[in-house]
Design a protein around this motif. Structure first.
Motif, mmCIF file in Angstrom:
data_model
loop_
_atom_site.group_PDB
_atom_site.id
_atom_site.type_symbol
_atom_site.label_atom_id
_atom_site.label_comp_id
_atom_site.label_asym_id
_atom_site.label_seq_id
_atom_site.Cartn_x
_atom_site.Cartn_y
_atom_site.Cartn_z
ATOM 1 N N ALA A 28 7.933 3.906 -2.638
ATOM 2 C CA ALA A 28 8.794 4.730 -3.494
ATOM 3 C C ALA A 28 9.190 3.975 -4.757
ATOM 4 O O ALA A 28 9.140 4.522 -5.866
ATOM 5 C CB ALA A 28 10.038 5.175 -2.725
ATOM 6 N N ALA A 31 6.273 3.833 -6.992
ATOM 7 C CA ALA A 31 6.003 5.116 -7.659
ATOM 8 C C ALA A 31 6.840 5.257 -8.931
ATOM 9 O O ALA A 31 6.356 5.769 -9.948
ATOM 10 C CB ALA A 31 6.289 6.274 -6.703
ATOM 11 N N CYS A 143 -0.693 10.238 5.981
ATOM 12 C CA CYS A 143 -0.007 10.967 4.906
ATOM 13 C C CYS A 143 -0.125 12.474 5.068
ATOM 14 O O CYS A 143 -0.608 13.182 4.168
ATOM 15 C CB CYS A 143 -0.567 10.553 3.549
ATOM 16 S SG CYS A 143 -0.056 8.912 3.016
ATOM 17 N N GLU A 164 0.664 14.871 -6.643
ATOM 18 C CA GLU A 164 0.800 13.645 -7.419
ATOM 19 C C GLU A 164 0.983 12.444 -6.489
ATOM 20 O O GLU A 164 0.437 11.355 -6.747
ATOM 21 C CB GLU A 164 1.972 13.767 -8.387
ATOM 22 C CG GLU A 164 2.163 12.609 -9.333
ATOM 23 C CD GLU A 164 1.092 12.493 -10.402
ATOM 24 O OE1 GLU A 164 1.305 11.739 -11.359
ATOM 25 O OE2 GLU A 164 0.017 13.140 -10.283
ATOM 26 N N ALA A 165 1.732 12.619 -5.411
ATOM 27 C CA ALA A 165 1.890 11.534 -4.444
ATOM 28 C C ALA A 165 0.543 11.167 -3.823
ATOM 29 O O ALA A 165 0.257 9.979 -3.596
ATOM 30 C CB ALA A 165 2.894 11.938 -3.368
ATOM 31 N N GLU A 166 -0.274 12.165 -3.553
ATOM 32 C CA GLU A 166 -1.608 11.882 -3.016
ATOM 33 C C GLU A 166 -2.446 11.102 -4.023
ATOM 34 O O GLU A 166 -3.220 10.213 -3.650
ATOM 35 C CB GLU A 166 -2.300 13.185 -2.626
ATOM 36 C CG GLU A 166 -1.701 13.831 -1.383
ATOM 37 C CD GLU A 166 -2.321 15.165 -1.035
ATOM 38 O OE1 GLU A 166 -2.142 15.622 0.115
ATOM 39 O OE2 GLU A 166 -2.988 15.772 -1.917
ATOM 40 N N VAL A 226 -0.228 2.099 -5.332
ATOM 41 C CA VAL A 226 0.733 2.944 -6.041
ATOM 42 C C VAL A 226 1.055 2.341 -7.415
ATOM 43 O O VAL A 226 1.067 3.046 -8.430
ATOM 44 C CB VAL A 226 2.011 3.140 -5.216
ATOM 45 C CG1 VAL A 226 2.994 4.048 -5.953
ATOM 46 C CG2 VAL A 226 1.686 3.720 -3.846
ATOM 47 N N LEU A 496 4.489 10.197 2.293
ATOM 48 C CA LEU A 496 3.974 11.069 1.238
ATOM 49 C C LEU A 496 5.115 11.853 0.593
ATOM 50 O O LEU A 496 5.191 11.966 -0.641
ATOM 51 C CB LEU A 496 2.931 12.036 1.795
ATOM 52 C CG LEU A 496 2.262 12.943 0.750
ATOM 53 C CD1 LEU A 496 1.281 12.152 -0.102
ATOM 54 C CD2 LEU A 496 1.558 14.121 1.420
ATOM 55 N N VAL A 499 7.367 9.569 -1.616
ATOM 56 C CA VAL A 499 6.716 9.238 -2.884
ATOM 57 C C VAL A 499 6.734 10.451 -3.811
ATOM 58 O O VAL A 499 6.961 10.329 -5.024
ATOM 59 C CB VAL A 499 5.282 8.731 -2.645
ATOM 60 C CG1 VAL A 499 4.507 8.620 -3.954
ATOM 61 C CG2 VAL A 499 5.313 7.369 -1.956
ATOM 62 N N ALA A 500 6.528 11.654 -3.268
ATOM 63 C CA ALA A 500 6.602 12.869 -4.088
ATOM 64 C C ALA A 500 7.982 13.030 -4.720
ATOM 65 O O ALA A 500 8.106 13.367 -5.909
ATOM 66 C CB ALA A 500 6.262 14.093 -3.236
ATOM 67 N N VAL A 503 8.405 10.669 -7.582
ATOM 68 C CA VAL A 503 7.739 11.152 -8.796
ATOM 69 C C VAL A 503 8.694 12.023 -9.600
ATOM 70 O O VAL A 503 8.822 11.874 -10.832
ATOM 71 C CB VAL A 503 6.460 11.927 -8.436
ATOM 72 C CG1 VAL A 503 5.911 12.665 -9.653
ATOM 73 C CG2 VAL A 503 5.397 10.975 -7.872
#
Length: 522
Positions: A28, A31, A143, A164-166, A226, A496, A499-500, A503
């Protein structure tokens, strides 16, 4: 400054001021650094990590270290104040299904005390990592996307954020989907479990943050992936290992910076910052906010883990032994299969190869890949009373208030665990010969998927810590990140999603920096 060359000398200089200070270098935190490096390249960024640099490039997954001795050294150095002994395993699946209350994984260390209060279940297996890359240097790289009630209903554009996380994690469901025994595993699971499931929630290959190299080696994504080349090449982004942040500095309901301790010299430094992101993990993020006098009502509350049930099985009639397949640190004979969460069955299944049977197997040696482990994760019955408390009369190794865990499994939790035990038996029997007498329920905390302690909400009503863009209520310029931000009861692996959400928060900071000139670090 440079992310790629953090420096090892005791005389390093910290910046006096930056635009963005990021506390924690896991997926995170990485990211935030990545999105800001892409979207606000003039911004000055400092990433502070309490633990050491253990891999190259910074934040790389330790399983990509092929030399077993060097991999074990990286894991011991990640284990903070309580490293495992020199004979401890270096493979996270070694001793994975041990029936111990204080279960600990290589690369992590347990909460020393306060993990259970009288009359409660507690989190006896509550663990953390202290290293550049955080738990992202040790995770299983699964994920899956959240589904049904796991999804956060008030986050705009959630699917695009997950896309975007992917991208940042380099997630694909295809890398191990064609493993020699993967079709056998999925077909048998699907025949037993798919009836009545909605489209998209059937048994399928697990989306994994792994990639295959030109020579067919398979590598795990860590925070290094990342961060990406754009962050490593950003001269305005600095990484500072062995630098625990001990206080978020504020004035007039706005952040002004952070106080960081150089673990190598013991000296403390105040670094001015317009924006601060605390991405320390679900235990240490609320701890740092509390120590900084930032104490919204929901801080540390709504703590939830994912009760976990495991079982091992030997595939029935797997066919001839597959040809050897290159894989490096990952073997790929039976792949990784996913049984998605549904509201009707509120647990999530992960089925993956075990390199060795957890119990002796009679007869011929098993076909490679034919011993598989099943892990079912249950969604927790979320309660405000499940929480972290902080004891200012006692401090931890970083000088922060000691953590006390208040945590109970409810009647509904016990019912769901029993349902998961029945479901995992059904899945195992469809695959082959069950090797364990009964499914094993891991001790609370063993999932390492702690959530909710700095949860987001639609409004500042005392039941959340931050807004949908991760801005902490009532403190301008302060954001929180990581699994602790997730407010829903989930059973799927949370990285996942976290992290999303990072973003979205990073984009909000980038937008703010577009409107106001960036500073120069010095």
């Amino acid at each position: 400054m440079s992310l790629a060359t953090p420096g090892d000398d005791a005389g390093r200089a910290y910046p006096r001021r930056v635009d963005v200070a990021i506390v924690g270098s896991g997926p995170a935190g990485a990211a935030y650094a990545r999105i800001l490096s892409e979207s606000a390249p003039q911004a000055t960024i400092a990433v502070f990590e309490a633990g050491p640099l253990v891999s190259d490039p910074p934040g790389a997954h330790v399983k990509n270290i092929e030399n077993a001795a060097l991999r074990a050294e990286a894991q011991r150095r990640s284990e903070g104040p309580r490293p495992l002994g020199p004979g401890a395993p270096a493979d996270t699946l070694d001793d994975y299904a041990a029936d111990r209350e204080r279960l600990v994984r290589p690369g992590t260390f347990l909460l020393a005390r306060g993990w259970r209060q009288d009359g409660e279940d507690g989190l006896p297996a509550a663990a953390m990592s202290a290293n550049v890359g955080g738990m992202g240097a040790h995770w299983t790289a699964a994920c899956p996307r959240p589904g049904e009630s796991e999804r956060i209903p008030f986050v705009d554009g959630l699917d695009e954020l997950l896309d975007e996380a992917e991208r940042l994690l380099e997630v694909s469901p295809k890398v191990l989907a064609d493993a020699p025994l993967a079709d056998v595993v999925r077909a048998r699971l699907g025949a037993a479990l798919d009836e009545g499931r909605a489209p998209g929630r059937e048994v399928q290959p697990m989306p994994l943050a792994v990639r295959r190299t030109a020579d067919s080696r398979i590598l795990w994504s860590g925070a290094d992936v990342v961060f990406g080349d754009v962050t490593r090449a950003n001269p305005r982004c600095g990484l500072y290992p062995d630098s625990p942040v001990t206080k978020v500095l504020t004035r007039d309901d706005a952040v002004t910076g952070v106080r960081v301790r150089d673990r190598r010299t013991g000296e403390e430094h105040d670094v001015e910052a317009r924006h601060v992101v605390v991405a320390a993990d679900s235990l240490r993020t609320p701890q740092l906010l509390y120590a900084s006098g930032i104490r919204p009502r929901a801080l540390g509350r709504y703590l939830n883990d994912q009760p976990q049930v495991v079982l091992a099985v030997r595939l029935r009639d797997p066919g001839p032994a597959p040809a050897d397949t290159p894989g490096g640190p990952i073997t790929a004979q039976s792949g990784v299969s996913w049984v998605p969460f549904t509201d009707a069955e509120p647990f999530h299944g992960q089925v993956m190869q075990l390199d060795a049977s957890p119990v002796p197997v009679e007869g011929d040696d098993p076909v490679p890949g034919s011993i598989v482990g099943l892990g079912w994760f249950c969604a927790k019955d979320i309660s405000e009373s499940d929480r972290l408390e902080f004891d200012e009369s006692e401090v931890d190794e970083n000088g922060l208030p000691a953590i006390r865990v208040r945590y109970r499994l409810t009647e509904r939790d016990h019912e769901n665990i029993e349902r998961a035990r029945a479901a995992i038996r059904r899945a195992a029997q469809a695959l082959g010969d069950v090797l364990d007498p009964e499914p094993l329920v891991f001790p609370p905390g063993a999932s390492l998927h702690y959530q909710g302690t700095v949860r987001m909400g639609e409004r500042d009503d005392g039941r959340s810590v931050c807004a949908p863009d991760s801005q902490v209520w009532g403190v301008r310029g302060l954001r929180v990140a990581g699994n602790g931000v997730i407010p829903t009861a989930t059973a799927c692996n949370p990285t996942l999603t976290s992290v999303a959400l990072a973003v979205a928060g990073a984009r909000a900071i980038a937008h703010d920096l577009e409107e106001k000139p960036c500073s120069n670090a010095n």
